[in-house]
Design an enzyme around this catalytic site. Structure first.
Site, PDB file in Angstrom:
ATOM      1  N   GLU A 152       0.835  -1.204   0.000  1.00 51.13           N
ATOM      2  CA  GLU A 152       0.000   0.000   0.000  1.00 51.13           C
ATOM      3  C   GLU A 152       0.874   1.260   0.000  1.00 51.13           C
ATOM      4  O   GLU A 152       0.780   2.114   0.884  1.00 51.13           O
ATOM      5  CB  GLU A 152      -0.978   0.001   1.187  1.00 51.13           C
ATOM      6  N   TYR A 468     -24.180  19.670 -19.545  1.00 51.14           N
ATOM      7  CA  TYR A 468     -22.790  20.100 -19.654  1.00 51.14           C
ATOM      8  C   TYR A 468     -22.311  19.981 -21.097  1.00 51.14           C
ATOM      9  O   TYR A 468     -22.787  19.161 -21.873  1.00 51.14           O
ATOM     10  CB  TYR A 468     -21.907  19.282 -18.722  1.00 51.14           C
ATOM     11  N   GLY A 469     -21.339  20.822 -21.465  1.00 48.23           N
ATOM     12  CA  GLY A 469     -20.766  20.783 -22.797  1.00 48.23           C
ATOM     13  C   GLY A 469     -21.412  21.721 -23.780  1.00 48.23           C
ATOM     14  O   GLY A 469     -21.101  21.695 -24.973  1.00 48.23           O
ATOM     15  N   LYS A 470     -22.315  22.593 -23.320  1.00 48.88           N
ATOM     16  CA  LYS A 470     -22.992  23.539 -24.203  1.00 48.88           C
ATOM     17  C   LYS A 470     -22.052  24.694 -24.567  1.00 48.88           C
ATOM     18  O   LYS A 470     -21.082  24.968 -23.865  1.00 48.88           O
ATOM     19  CB  LYS A 470     -24.240  24.082 -23.512  1.00 48.88           C
TER      20      LYS A 470
END
Length: 608
Positions: A152, A468-470
């Site tokens: 880890e 989103y993405g406009k």
């Protein structure tokens, strides 16, 4: 004997440290990983993993192989001393008890003996194994090792008591060995701050496991995909019991039980070099035997594991969708990927505050247009005025907080007075504010519309896009029923542009700098303003199983300067796209020695 062969012949899963007690059988995806841990030509092994892939058992098997078969000294490092003690008791001691070839080397087993402590075991073949915590620098000293294992690694400190990175300190203990071996494995954590990610970036290889589709035979690495992706894990809506994998090559529907037998035909492929391997011993390049890489990185996640089901993966995802903390755990422990908490460099308000300039009260000569923006709050209006030049280079020239009740008339009168003022240009001309975008999505939509109707071609009400993405600004062809040009604004795209521009550095302010945002040294551009301008962070979310990055503002932090910057950008985009504004119509090489006549010629048109 290879490491996987040794494990199949000798290793045993103890009841205290395994879900099912019994003899070990190496799973197909574990063969190459285990063999690389025993391959003397490979010096560094990195494993980026999810949960449920048998990593702890592979570590113990590799440790037993190195101690008994290769007769070498080693050390297992855990993140803390307490974790090391627990690992020694629950994993190492039970393995010595249950693996006969190891117990033969431990005549002291079950007795109090100087060779049998919680920190170290010394075996009858004169080989020794330490198990210590990785947070103390003293644990790395005075040990001569042939192999070291960092369990880890992502949970280790980046700098161990100011003496250096844990892998640097630990690997120094291998320098005298004829066959040094450094094994680093971990579930990843935060992107950019994860030590297993850093170790993988330093590796010359980066292997993914490719499995043939049981229907079309095309090889592919298994990917999460998500609901809207054309491949990956899918399930019937609201029924994760009905789950399958969609082949990315031909859209074949693959059930888990159909794919499991084909893991025996799997290949590990490195996208960096083109090298492939099946067993972690023989490596090929273009079908020909290749040199064994000195450093290898394996990537494996839960979908490959026979120890869980795809149904369980789907259920785990469904349980995390509305909880950011659970989603982070899902990405780390199920997908085996780093969590991209923030993208790009963090923008500090102090840096912007320190680079303010002295250009006011006049507007710099290069500016050709002024745009305004208004944000509506329950007890005030906030206004930002910006001047723009070629390449959307911009200068902040005004910021005002009007305190009052937006339901009353007085505050709107004050707003009108503020946005109707004239500004002095460096050429001597007077400039007025062009388009003004105002937030209409709050509690005062009717009041916003009423103010916009007074000058509908100049005052533009806006609302944030629900998807989103406009585009930054989607100006309508005609007014709505309320008599205004209600414009949809793509806030996520706008913020991408704004934050990248704020991060820009300028060496020479006398020359044009496309997109650069100038900030004034004035009283109202104060610390509160800059804290609001840098308030948001871009964070990873899942929407319908698909990763998306969304801008978020921490709770309790004011971000009006950021919102207003979005509205300003929308205003200047509308002016360029629909009202004929050409910011780039004048491009002299420098900003000095420009004649007054020439500077006046770039002044914005009178229609504004």
């Amino acid at each position: 004997m290879t490491c996987s062969e040794w494990a199949d012949e000798n290793f045993y899963l103890s009841a205290e440290s395994a879900y099912i007690e019994g003899r070990w059988e190496t799973a197909p995806f574990q063969v190459a990983i285990l063999n690389s841990m025993g391959n003397d030509e490979i010096r560094v092994v990195n494993l980026i993993k999810s949960a449920r892939v048998g990593y702890s058992q592979m570590l113990k098997a590799a440790t037993g192989y190195q101690l008994q078969h290769k007769k070498r000294n080693g050390m297992i490092l855990q993140p803390t001393d307490s974790a090391a003690s627990s690992f020694m008791k629950a994993h190492v001691e039970t393995a010595i008890r249950d693996v006969p070839v190891l117990k033969e080397l431990a005549p002291w087993f079950g007795k109090k003996h100087r060779d049998n402590t919680l920190e170290a075991k010394k075996f009858s073949n004169q080989r020794q194994l330490w198990c210590l915590g990785g947070t103390a620098a003293k644990n790395y000293r005075e040990k001569s090792l042939d192999f070291i294992i960092y369990d880890e690694l992502a949970a280790f400190p980046e700098d161990v008591e100011k003496e250096g990175a844990p892998t640097f300190l630990g690997d120094k203990r291998l320098e005298g060995s004829a066959f040094p071996k450094s094994i680093r494995g971990s579930t990843p954590k935060i992107k950019g701050h994860c030590q297993i990610e850093r170790a993988a970036q330093e590796s010359e290889t980066d292997f993914l496991m490719f499995v043939p589709c049981p229907h079309c035979g095309e090889y592919q690495s298994l990917k999460w995909g998500g609901k809207d992706a054309p491949f990956g894990i899918k399930w019937a809506e609201n029924n994760p019991r009905d789950v399958w994998y969609l082949c990315e090559h031909n859209g074949c529907v693959i059930r888990q039980h159909e794919l499991t037998p084909h893991f025996a035909k799997a290949q590990w492929r490195c996208h960096k070099t083109g090298i492939t391997t099946v067993d972690g011993y023989e490596f090929l390049l273009n079908g020909q035997v290749s040199e064994t890489p000195e450093s290898v990185t394996w990537n494996i996640w839960t979908a490959y594991s026979p120890f869980t089901t795809w149904e369980r993966i789907a259920r785990d995802f469904l349980n995390t969708r509305d909880d950011q903390g659970k989603l982070k755990t899902f990405v780390n422990t199920t997908l085996g990927e780093t969590w991209d908490d923030e993208t790009g460099e963090k923008l500090e308000w102090e840096n912007l505050y320190a680079r303010r300039e002295t250009y006011l009260p006049t507007i710099p000569e290069w500016a050709v247009y002024i745009a305004g923006s208004v944000d509506t709050q329950d007890d005030r209006l906030e206004i930002k005025i910006k001047a723009y030049g070629p390449g959307e280079e911009s200068w902040l020239i005004g910021y005002k907080r009007l305190i009052g009740d937006p339901a009353g008339e007085l505050i709107w009168q004050k707003l009108t007075e503020y946005v109707d003022q004239s500004f002095q240009h460096a050429s001597g001309a007077k400039m007025s504010v062009g388009l003004i975008c105002i937030d209409s999505g709050g509690h005062y939509t009717d009041e916003v519309y009423a103010w916009c109707r007074q000058d509908p071609m100049r005052r533009i009400p806006i609302k944030g896009a629900s998807v989103y993405g406009k585009p930054v600004a989607n100006f309508p062809r005609k007014r709505n029923r309320k008599g205004v040009y209600l414009t949809e604004v793509g806030t996520d795209n706008a913020k991408d542009i704004i934050y990248s521009r704020l991060a820009m550095q300028a060496k020479d302010l006398t020359k044009p700098i496309k997109g650069y945002m100038h900030l004034p040294m004035v009283e109202w551009a104060d610390e509160l303003y800059f804290k609001g301008l840098t308030a948001e962070r871009k964070k990873l979310s899942f929407v319908k199983g698909r990763r998306v990055y969304r801008w978020e503002c921490p709770s309790g932090v004011r971000n009006e300067p950021t919102d207003l910057e979005v509205y300003n950008l929308a205003a200047v985009r509308i002016a360029q796209q629909h009202f004929g504004l050409d910011l780039d119509r004048a491009r002299p090489e420098g900003r000095k020695n420009q004649s007054t006549k020439k500077r006046k010629s770039v002044h914005q048109s009178s229609w504004l």
